[in-house]
Enzyme design. Structure first.
Site, mmCIF file in Angstrom:
data_model
loop_
_atom_site.group_PDB
_atom_site.id
_atom_site.type_symbol
_atom_site.label_atom_id
_atom_site.label_comp_id
_atom_site.label_asym_id
_atom_site.label_seq_id
_atom_site.Cartn_x
_atom_site.Cartn_y
_atom_site.Cartn_z
ATOM 1 N N GLU A 37 0.788 -1.069 -0.024
ATOM 2 C CA GLU A 37 -0.130 0.015 0.047
ATOM 3 C C GLU A 37 0.814 1.273 -0.065
ATOM 4 O OE1 GLU A 37 -0.824 -2.891 1.429
ATOM 5 O OE2 GLU A 37 -2.876 -3.113 0.893
ATOM 6 N N HIS A 42 -10.963 -4.472 9.346
ATOM 7 C CA HIS A 42 -11.788 -4.245 8.057
ATOM 8 C C HIS A 42 -12.870 -3.383 8.306
ATOM 9 C CE1 HIS A 42 -9.275 -7.585 7.158
ATOM 10 N NE2 HIS A 42 -9.566 -7.396 6.133
#
Ligand SMILES: Cc1ncc(C[n+]2csc(CCOP(=O)(O)OP(=O)(O)O)c2C)c(N)n1
Ligand SMILES: Cc1ncc(C[n+]2csc(CCOP(=O)(O)OP(=O)(O)O)c2C)c(N)n1
Ligand SMILES: [Mg+2]
Ligand SMILES: [Mg+2]
Lengths: 327, 319, 327, 319
Positions: C60, C129
């Protein structure tokens, strides 16, 4: 009592604790033989060696994550970031790991990790060496956030940090690191608990809340305004997580007016949080709208003329106080 | 070479993982699992072969595909299944689910839904053990996908320069979800990357429990003796979808899947043990049967367990 | 008008724009042949190929930094994070690079980069998440932050994002991605500017401000309360940076009471910011203290019983409205 | 082999960097520089040898020690000096100072006070050039210290798998502030780490301008031709303190510093040019003199330049 610098005060607390707690180690770039870019670990390497004063590669994410695993297994890591700006590469380790380990393990793990760094705007350090970011860490659950304004508080709070089983962020403004102030002799083992604000100056007409360097500027301003007969009460929360609203609200009850002065950004900042809690718990005590004065919402420029334009100054603080009093 | 007892225990661990995973897969279809469920089917030899060398004082850090690691490290199937069922009796008291398995009591220090951090944390455990002169090791299990992450580079380098007692086990099952390792790096031999850190790197057949057991044994021994960290790449394959309920077509051929199923680590090891005369097939069947009873009971236990009380949702954020 | 899902709406806007702007490319894990974990890029790989629908390794920080350099040199990157939680490893690139490039180059560079991801608590996604984090991006200067609540807004705002020369965060709550709503036909090229709130429901008695999924819950509650004769005005800011306070203050002028409902954390959050601005600009319009209702200040637990306890519910929203009305 | 013209231009670039840096060092002592000042003295051959192959359309991304890169890429000394003086005429209009040098007009896309990001950004520039079919390259200059950062791992891997036109120039001056590369990694040969990414890695004497010029030329040519990225490690040494005003003792011996000063890249290249008969020493002296006049004028320009208006401090945050 002696007069010692802010950095010397925390260094004393660190040295004293490292002598009795072998599970403490420090990681960072240049905190070994060099003694830290700001002298935070000066002289300790000679005493405790390369493993406990552990120089690192330029891998902030890596050594923060390493310290997470170390804290989970029984040691007490201290991360010395030098400039706090460098913490950003480690946000994933901080928000998703360090801040959540105690919760996810339902209390079967502790997270005794101390993260320290130099914050603040000044000395043309420019935009990669001027960040503070503490409102972000107050927003995220799981952290203790300490922003001391003087050597006495710094030592007392650092002592508490060194015994905390929660992750602690200890933030030191670059323009106060070298300032001296009275600190009790080494044998005095005072400590300052988190979540206890300090009434830095008593007053009647308005409550001003500020932290770190801004607290010092606010005190200067309060002194000047006193000559005019304006009585300013100055509150130093010292920690913003936990935040001692009781002391702030007690002061507001007395003064009826409140202003928050803070160097960091206004939107979703510490001023907004204090104002929201004032609305929730002290609305009827308000004789005027609660107000905030923050640094400009901008990256930090280098040139002295630009830099001076983006932080609260004695002039802008004075004006903000007058504005609230005029309401 | 493992003793007979060690071999049978290794076999049993694989059976526990396989049968628990299959029970979880069925439970997922039955709607008993609230969140994600990444099974370890096909990779059992790795967790089993590595954890065979670990004590409860050794610290294991794992990732989203962590059921096998938790079980091999000593988390009872009932606590794992209850966790995925979201029950108060789960290893994480229902707070974690499949991707957040905590059991510090047995040295299962946690799995992470975020890929990467376990590598750093295992190095950190090694740091503690070195600092406090303890003979333990930190172990990270992670996938091929994690090897392209910065945490791999920073974590292995830190472990190497401080010569920490840490083992980095890369479970190279060839894919990160649907992305092939041959796409995500031009050097898919993860073990060779240890050279960048001056660290020993070894490669083993991740479907050969004995091979994993030997490689891990050497690495753990070296680490305990102060010889520093090791990177172990285990070439393997997951034979179920990335996660339960997901498609398994498109990105890989069914022939490939079948080819790997034919190399099932449990069948392979059973064949080895019997051919080497270390175990009679009857012994192995008995183990499988004993494990089946254990897992069946675990499912019932989990089903019967209470959900946590919502009023406790904000406890334990701070010490 | 057709009824299409939130995701389909943004996908239409993306496809339409990729067809005319060859400098647009998308990076992410599984956004190529797979079409995205949430179908955000479904069908585009076949049209535009592997370079413009560029699957990435799990890096990322790396691909966000790559997109920074790409945006600086003339392309228009879109980062599809799948789950927004994964952005945390890239904070350094976001705060110190992407957010500052236009400023540091004194306007000689632009930063047309769109970062999107799935946010929010629900479906037992658990703590890695379920993150949202948008108050943090409103705190830091340099970002545009979009949190749509329905397909119509999503498409109109996504169109604006695809033309923006500022970094845009486009945040999509997991529990509304698959919900359908009316969207004009493809030939209708409407767009929704940033910083323009939507009065989602008109009312007289109280103003409730909320975003994304919470906006939908608030509308349900408003509907129910209407039956009791309680008239709730519901405001959807749609973007929190810029934040359309004018619309919020105009509503407050009418109702005299205001509540902010938000799923993310309270401390230094969006509720605090709105309350602070209400104090600054609408204090005299207040018939009751402005209030906020946020998700619990905790990591997100997995089990349904725990998860339900940490987010605002129709019940808690109803109660919060009654409390403000009772003041 | 560079032509005579190219050689002299290379020599001149090194002179511009050296003399500008020395002027900055003096200015720092004189209190004219408000913030930090990391000089490039001793490393001039690298920026000069690499940038000799670049056009203004090629994009350079650099780090805290970026004066040399900015000058070699075409930023006039006056704009660099004015920037460090905090003046409105500086290349960043006084907003950046030593560590934030921006001059997009000449392809100097910025230096960063944060170590690491330039690697990723150079890959990103390469991505744009590949996407838009432009014959340009992205170049990152970074130190040995940055090679231990995750950005190195992720950035080089991304550039490799997409075969981007990017050059990664590691200036290995042996130290990260006071931390020796031999401490911060067990494999100090940074160029060897390219193997992890299936990328060509080369090592050159960073004090030999000709050698850098040749290695960079090959890498740039390959990149422009679609051959993908290259990692170039330049072994070098900074002969001044990490930053002006900092101590330079303790972590390295003065003998070592002297040894490297004897390998001064400018002296070395002058000797090469004259011995190979490519230039008469008179020509080189003339260049040095011309550059001196340029730098003297630049300092005067900077001193005479106005400070930016505080009222502009919040402009350009958004487009
Ligand atoms: C930092 C981060 N990015 C993305 C994801 C989403 N994600 C979950 S599993 C996965 C693939 C992991 O592949 P690998 O590491 O090879 O493990 P495997 O699933 O193959 O066992 C991805 C990308 C994540 N969990 N964390
Ligand atoms: C992410 C980050 N961590 C720490 C620093 C502080 N710092 C500034 S320069 C430097 C050393 C850099 O060493 P190297 O990359 O070798 O470059 P050199 O200074 O030797 O040219 C450090 C640690 C920084 N700027 N950025
Ligand atoms: Mg994999
Ligand atoms: Mg160096």
């Amino acid at each position: 009592m002696r007069d010692i610098t802010f950095t010397a005060a925390t260094r004393e607390a660190l040295a004293e604790r490292m002598a009795v707690d072998p599970s403490i180690f420090v990681v960072g770039e240049g905190i070994g033989p060099r003694g830290g870019n700001f002298g935070t670990t000066l002289g300790l390497y000679e005493k405790y060696g390369a493993l406990r004063l552990c120089d690192t590669p330029i891998a902030e994410r890596g050594f923060v994550g390493l310290c997470c695993g170390a804290a989970m297994t029984g040691s007490r890591p201290i991360v010395d970031f030098m400039f706090f700006d460098f913490i950003l590469d480690a946000m994933g380790e901080l928000f998703n790991q360090i801040a959540k380990m105690q919760y996810m393990s339902s209390g079967r793990l502790t997270m005794p990790i101390l993260l320290r760094g130099c914050i603040g705007i000044g000395s043309s350090a420019a935009t990669h060496h001027s960040g503070s970011y503490y409102p972000i860490f107050a927003h995220i659950p799981g952290f203790r956030v300490v922003v001391p304004s003087n050597p006495y508080d710094a030592k007392g709070l650092f002592r508490t940090a060194l015994r905390s089983d929660d992750p602690v962020l200890f933030l030191e403004h670059k323009n106060i690191l070298h300032l001296k102030g009275p600190v009790p002799d080494e044998d005095d083992d005072y400590a300052i608990p988190f979540g206890l604000a300090n009434v830095a100056r008593e007053g009647r007409d308005i409550t001003v809340v500020s932290l770190g360097l801004m607290l010092r500027k606010t005190l200067e301003v309060a002194e000047k305004l006193a000559a005019e007969g304006i009585s300013v009460e100055v509150i130093d929360p010292r920690t913003i997580a936990p935040l001692d609203m009781d002391t702030i609200l007690a002061s507001l009850k007395k003064t009826g007016r409140i202003l928050v002065v803070d160097e960091t950004f206004a939107p979703c900042g510490i001023g907004a949080e204090i104002i929201a809690q004032v609305n929730e718990r002290g609305f009827d005590d308000l004789d005027a709208p609660p107000a905030r004065l923050h640094g400009a919402h901008t990256p930090t420029p280098y040139s002295p003329t630009l830099e001076a334009a983006v932080v609260p100054t004695p002039q802008s603080i004075t004006q903000a106080i007058r504005d609230v009093l005029a309401e | 070479m493992p003793t007979k007892e060690q071999s049978l225990s290794l076999y049993r661990t694989m059976q526990v993982i396989r049968q628990t995973e299959e029970a979880l897969a069925r439970s997922h279809q039955a709607g008993l699992i609230h969140g994600a469920c990444h099974t370890y089917v096909g990779e059992e030899a790795i967790a089993s072969g590595v954890c065979a060398h670990l004590t409860h004082q050794d610290a294991v850090f794992s990732t989203h595909r962590g059921h096998g690691h938790a079980l091999a490290k000593g988390v009872p199937p009932r606590e794992l299944i209850a966790e995925l069922f979201g029950r108060a009796t789960g290893c994480s008291r229902g707070r974690g689910g499949s991707m957040h398995l905590f059991s510090p009591e047995v040295g299962m220090m946690g799995t992470s839904g975020i890929v990467g951090p376990c590598i750093l944390q295992a190095a950190g455990a090694g740091f503690t053990f070195k600092l406090l002169n303890q003979p333990h090791v930190g172990v990270a299990f992670f996938g091929d996908g994690a090897s392209n992450n910065g945490a791999f580079h920073e974590g292995l380098n830190l472990a190497a320069i401080y010569q920490l007692p840490a083992i980095f086990v890369c479970e190279n099952n060839q894919f990160a979800t649907e992305i092939a390792i041959t796409y995500s790096t031009r050097n898919p031999d993860v073990w060779t990357k240890a050279a960048s850190f001056g660290m020993p790197g070894v490669c083993v057949d991740g479907n050969d429990a004995g091979a994993v057991w030997r490689a891990a044994g050497e690495a753990v021994e070296r680490a305990r003796a102060g010889g520093g960290p090791t990177l172990i790449e285990c070439k393997t394959y997951r034979t179920r979808a990335h996660a339960e309920g997901m498609r398994d077509g498109g990105y890989r051929s069914m022939e490939e899947v079948e080819k790997w199923k034919a190399r099932d680590p449990i069948k392979l090891y059973a064949a080895q043990l019997t051919s080497q005369g270390q175990a009679a097939s009857g012994e192995l069947d008995a183990i499988a049967a004993e494990v089946k009873a254990l897992v069946d009971e675990a499912v019932e236990f989990a089903k019967a367990s209470p959900y946590p009380d919502g009023a406790t949702a904000t406890e334990h954020i701070y010490a």
